[in-house]
Design a protein around this motif. Structure first.
Motif, PDB file in Angstrom:
ATOM      1  N   UNK A  63      49.196  81.777  16.461  1.00 43.13           N
ATOM      2  CA  UNK A  63      50.626  81.976  16.336  1.00 43.13           C
ATOM      3  C   UNK A  63      51.163  81.335  17.489  1.00 43.13           C
ATOM      4  N   UNK A  64      51.807  80.251  17.459  1.00 45.65           N
ATOM      5  CA  UNK A  64      52.474  79.517  18.525  1.00 45.65           C
ATOM      6  C   UNK A  64      53.576  80.006  19.009  1.00 45.65           C
ATOM      7  N   UNK A  65      54.989  80.478  17.856  1.00 41.94           N
ATOM      8  CA  UNK A  65      56.152  80.987  18.284  1.00 41.94           C
ATOM      9  C   UNK A  65      56.466  81.771  16.944  1.00 41.94           C
ATOM     10  N   UNK A  66      57.098  82.648  17.450  1.00 42.77           N
ATOM     11  CA  UNK A  66      57.620  83.534  16.359  1.00 42.77           C
ATOM     12  C   UNK A  66      59.045  84.165  16.792  1.00 42.77           C
ATOM     13  N   UNK A  67      60.097  83.758  15.896  1.00 41.32           N
ATOM     14  CA  UNK A  67      61.586  84.447  16.011  1.00 41.32           C
ATOM     15  C   UNK A  67      61.902  85.096  14.912  1.00 41.32           C
ATOM     16  N   UNK A  68      62.869  85.535  14.730  1.00 40.52           N
ATOM     17  CA  UNK A  68      63.540  86.484  13.700  1.00 40.52           C
ATOM     18  C   UNK A  68      63.303  85.884  12.138  1.00 40.52           C
ATOM     19  N   UNK A  69      63.109  84.658  12.221  1.00 38.97           N
ATOM     20  CA  UNK A  69      63.302  83.891  10.790  1.00 38.97           C
ATOM     21  C   UNK A  69      62.395  82.880  10.586  1.00 38.97           C
ATOM     22  N   UNK A  70      61.611  82.523  11.711  1.00 30.85           N
ATOM     23  CA  UNK A  70      60.512  81.495  11.673  1.00 30.85           C
ATOM     24  C   UNK A  70      59.534  81.572  12.558  1.00 30.85           C
ATOM     25  N   UNK A  71      58.168  81.264  11.859  1.00 37.73           N
ATOM     26  CA  UNK A  71      57.223  81.069  12.936  1.00 37.73           C
ATOM     27  C   UNK A  71      56.234  79.980  12.896  1.00 37.73           C
ATOM     28  N   UNK A  72      55.855  79.400  13.825  1.00 29.62           N
ATOM     29  CA  UNK A  72      55.274  78.162  13.845  1.00 29.62           C
ATOM     30  C   UNK A  72      53.606  78.448  14.238  1.00 29.62           C
ATOM     31  N   UNK A  73      52.777  78.074  13.291  1.00 33.87           N
ATOM     32  CA  UNK A  73      51.282  78.471  13.178  1.00 33.87           C
ATOM     33  C   UNK A  73      50.520  77.011  13.493  1.00 33.87           C
ATOM     34  N   UNK A  74      49.427  77.271  13.901  1.00 39.77           N
ATOM     35  CA  UNK A  74      48.487  76.164  13.993  1.00 39.77           C
ATOM     36  C   UNK A  74      47.129  76.568  13.407  1.00 39.77           C
ATOM     37  N   UNK A  75      46.665  75.679  12.681  1.00 37.07           N
ATOM     38  CA  UNK A  75      45.479  75.791  12.101  1.00 37.07           C
ATOM     39  C   UNK A  75      44.635  74.586  12.540  1.00 37.07           C
ATOM     40  N   UNK A  76      43.392  74.944  13.197  1.00 39.87           N
ATOM     41  CA  UNK A  76      42.458  74.200  13.678  1.00 39.87           C
ATOM     42  C   UNK A  76      41.179  74.409  12.905  1.00 39.87           C
ATOM     43  N   UNK A  77      40.625  73.251  12.354  1.00 36.64           N
ATOM     44  CA  UNK A  77      39.284  72.974  11.312  1.00 36.64           C
ATOM     45  C   UNK A  77      38.545  72.450  12.593  1.00 36.64           C
ATOM     46  N   UNK A  78      37.508  73.193  13.086  1.00 35.91           N
ATOM     47  CA  UNK A  78      36.796  72.601  14.094  1.00 35.91           C
ATOM     48  C   UNK A  78      35.075  72.592  13.615  1.00 35.91           C
ATOM     49  N   UNK A  79      34.280  71.712  14.067  1.00 31.71           N
ATOM     50  CA  UNK A  79      33.071  71.514  13.590  1.00 31.71           C
ATOM     51  C   UNK A  79      32.138  71.047  15.048  1.00 31.71           C
ATOM     52  N   UNK A  80      30.785  71.113  14.871  1.00 34.60           N
ATOM     53  CA  UNK A  80      29.849  70.798  15.846  1.00 34.60           C
ATOM     54  C   UNK A  80      29.139  69.439  15.441  1.00 34.60           C
ATOM     55  N   UNK A  81      30.108  68.600  14.509  1.00 33.38           N
ATOM     56  CA  UNK A  81      29.218  67.742  13.777  1.00 33.38           C
ATOM     57  C   UNK A  81      28.953  66.532  14.878  1.00 33.38           C
ATOM     58  N   UNK A  82      29.031  65.206  14.122  1.00 32.01           N
ATOM     59  CA  UNK A  82      28.955  63.897  14.642  1.00 32.01           C
ATOM     60  C   UNK A  82      29.947  63.557  15.655  1.00 32.01           C
ATOM     61  N   UNK A  83      31.170  64.081  15.473  1.00 31.99           N
ATOM     62  CA  UNK A  83      32.405  63.653  16.381  1.00 31.99           C
ATOM     63  C   UNK A  83      32.879  62.125  15.745  1.00 31.99           C
ATOM     64  N   UNK A  84      33.870  61.849  16.303  1.00 26.80           N
ATOM     65  CA  UNK A  84      34.500  60.551  15.889  1.00 26.80           C
ATOM     66  C   UNK A  84      34.765  59.728  17.100  1.00 26.80           C
TER      67      UNK A  84
END
Length: 678
Positions: free
Chosen positions: A427-448
């Protein structure tokens, strides 16, 4: 002056839109209204006791006007004036003053009442007009306008230098009236002669645009003006101006030509737009038909494969069936990507607004990928950061958020051979009417590789385009994720190498470079839900009597799809009746009682939407069940907007083909019995 009269005057002064000042006989301010404060910035408290002259006038106020007012007021006389004043903030404004003296019963001067009208804009407009007049006067001197005159008594014509130039004659050239008229082309000469005669009769000036042929044979357009001077009613002189407007006429002709071209191009543009709209409509219809036609056989393939999985006992058979299911799901995912991409390109993608818990959605999405991850020996996990103990309800399209997370998770699992994949929700930011969320999908794979990351979100792009590449795909998944995210007002980014998977599994040894895709979106918070009434809760959670087997009406025109659905429903102990079209379904609903209806949309005779509308409209005393029987759309129509059409027609839920056992179980649990499908 009576108190009642004074009160009336005070109310009038207070409510007028013009500024009002009341001073004593010595011209010190006693009272001002709100309009004065709005105009000058001075409050009543700031103005009381001050002299309007000291408070408001500027060094640039006209001294003559000031003296005129002083003389009149000293004599107790009314006066009107135009004055330049300044407000509290120093800005200047013009007012028209009307000052009236006030006398008591003994005819003694006791006060002055000044009504001020803000005329700043009027004065400015007058100044602009004066400047324009001066400009035009100067312009006439340098614009090449020639002059001419004709004296009746002496029968002589005078031309100015510019008039001589227009006629291609030397300066000072002497011309007769007859010769002067001969320069004009015949049709314009006639018009000029008629106009001059009319001018001599009624005395009205005239202005014409005429064509003449100069002494050098050059055809020119001129603007000619003239009027007659009379003495005791007798014309004594004609005088006027002449200006070469050939260039202007040339530009006007060019403008007419351009306007004609513009009209033609606008018409062409309208025709092309109509064709484009028709093409887009055809494309949308094609996409809808493609979605339906592809999903219908896919439903048969995947549905039968799921039924065979439950029936097969031989391990080798189960393995073969699993290959069919996985291949079918891969094909379905590719179809969905292509359809989504086409909808986005056509601007036909819309988003639902539903209330859901983002953390619950992330957990369920990850859980749905558990089998795929554990099949490769990968660990999965989720971390929530910044959330409070109570749940969070947001309003958005949960299906699209799930689609993005699913796509990112599939990629993470595909490119990770060992270690783990997971989701970090912050949860990055929360107000009375809005919330900003971060979804991070992480792995230990080959990388880019850093040099390849800029191509990740390109359409139809693969980082490994060699013939020996290990991982397939259409190259649309990440492009669609980015477009969906941006359409929802968010952003998506990638970080590789990334150590974020360490947050999920700090004990992993020798992880790969890894990658982390972060999705950031601002969501609208849902209003707190009202708790259901006790009666509604009791009814919703009331199980059916033991031994009372639920009966479902399956309305489906495709025989293979009927077999698939009947087979799946039988697995849950559901008794099924079938109808091949909406008309027969209505007849069966009238004659029998059903706990639930699965309704296809596209059918012959009577489609599912119309059948549902007719069914709901017949909810009366003789068919009371028409209002309460749940109807669930089970259709290959998977375009956005199809769900809305189903709900609007009176359906309660929506399942898109190919149907899955898990989804059927969810629907049965929701509408029939909590234990069904477990």
């Amino acid at each position: 002056m009576g108190l009642q009269h004074e009160h009336l005057l005070a109310e009038v002064a207070k409510n007028t839109r013009n500024s009002v000042i009341v001073t004593d006989a010595a011209r010190r301010i006693l009272w001002v209204n709100e309009a004065f404060t709005k105009l000058t910035g001075y409050t009543l408290e700031e103005a009381v006791g001050k002299s309007p002259r000291d408070l408001l006038q500027t060094p640039f106020t006209d001294r003559a006007e000031i003296e005129k007012m002083k003389v009149a007021l000293d004599q107790g006389l009314p006066v009107e004036a135009l004055v330049l004043n300044k407000s509290k903030d120093g800005s200047e404004y013009w007012i028209e003053l009307d000052i009236q003296p006030v006398f008591d019963a003994g005819n003694q001067l006791v006060a002055f009442v000044s009504v001020q009208v803000d005329v700043t804009e009027k004065v400015a407009a007058k100044a602009r007009l004066l400047r324009n007049e001066q400009f035009l006067k100067k312009l006439s001197e340098v614009s090449g306008v020639g002059g001419w005159s004709y004296e009746f008594d002496s029968d002589t014509v005078q031309w100015t230098e510019e008039t001589c130039r227009i006629h291609d004659r030397p300066v000072g050239y002497k011309v007769s009236l007859q010769e002067g008229l001969q320069y004009y082309l015949p049709e314009y000469r006639t018009l000029l002669e008629q106009t001059v005669r009319k001018c001599l009769q009624d005395g009205q000036p005239w202005a014409l645009e005429l064509q003449l042929k100069s002494a050098k044979g050059v055809i020119k357009w001129v603007h000619a003006r003239g009027e007659a001077e009379k003495v005791e009613g007798r014309p004594v002189r004609l005088l006027g101006t002449i200006q070469d407007i050939s260039k202007r006429k040339e530009y006007e002709q060019q403008l007419l030509t351009l306007n004609q071209e513009l009209r033609e191009r606008t018409q062409l543009s309208s025709e092309l737009r109509a064709k484009a709209d028709a093409a887009n409509q055809a494309k949308s219809e094609f996409l809808a038909n493609m979605s339906h036609e592809i999903r219908t056989p896919m439903n048969g393939i995947l549905g039968m494969a799921q039924l065979l999985q439950d029936m097969a006992e031989d391990p080798e058979q189960k393995e073969y069936i699993q290959v069919i299911v996985e291949s079918g799901n891969s094909l379905l995912a590719l179809i969905n990507d292509i359809l989504d991409f086409s909808r986005i390109e056509a601007g036909k993608l819309h988003f639902a607004e539903e209330t859901f818990d983002p953390l619950t959605l992330a957990r369920s999405t990850l859980e749905a990928n558990r089998v795929l991850a554990e099949g490769k020996g990968l660990q999965i996990g989720i971390v929530a950061l910044g959330f409070r103990d109570q749940g969070l309800s947001i309003v958005a399209d949960p299906h699209r958020v799930r689609q993005i997370l699913n796509n990112l998770l599939h990629n993470a699992i595909k490119f990770t051979d060992s270690g783990a994949v997971g989701i970090i929700v912050r949860m990055l930011q929360l107000t009375d009417t809005k919330v900003t969320l971060s979804f991070t999908v992480a792995d230990t794979g080959l990388g880019i590789p850093a040099e390849s990351q800029h191509r990740l979100f390109d359409r139809f792009s693969q980082l490994d385009n060699t013939k020996t590449r290990r991982h397939g795909g259409s190259g649309l998944g990440l492009a669609i994720c980015q477009q969906l995210t941006e359409l929802m007002g968010g952003s998506i980014s990638v970080d590789s190498p990334s150590a974020k998977a360490k947050l999920l599994f700090p004990d992993i040894r020798n992880p790969g470079p890894g990658a982390a895709f972060e999705l950031r979106i601002g969501f609208r918070l849902a209003k707190p839900a009202q708790p259901p009434s006790p009666a509604a809760t009791s009814e919703a959670n009331s199980p059916k009597q033991e031994g009372n087997q639920p009966t479902v009406l399956l309305v489906e025109d495709n025989e293979i799809n009927r077999l698939v659905a009947e087979g799946m429903l039988a697995k849950f102990g559901i008794k099924t009746a079938s109808a091949p079209n909406g008309l027969e379904a209505l007849q069966m609903l009238k004659s029998s009682s059903y706990d639930l209806v699965f309704m296809d949309i596209q059918m012959p005779v009577l489609d599912g939407l119309e059948a549902t509308k007719q069914f709901r409209q017949q909810a009366d005393e003789t068919w009371a069940s028409a209002a309460s029987v749940p109807i669930v759309a089970m259709t290959a129509h998977a375009m956005r907007g199809d769900r809305d059409a189903c709900i609007e027609a009176g359906m309660n839920d929506y399942v898109s083909k190919p149907i899955e056992k898990e989804r059927i179980a969810e629907v049965l649990q929701r509408w029939l019995h909590p234990k069904v499908g477990q």
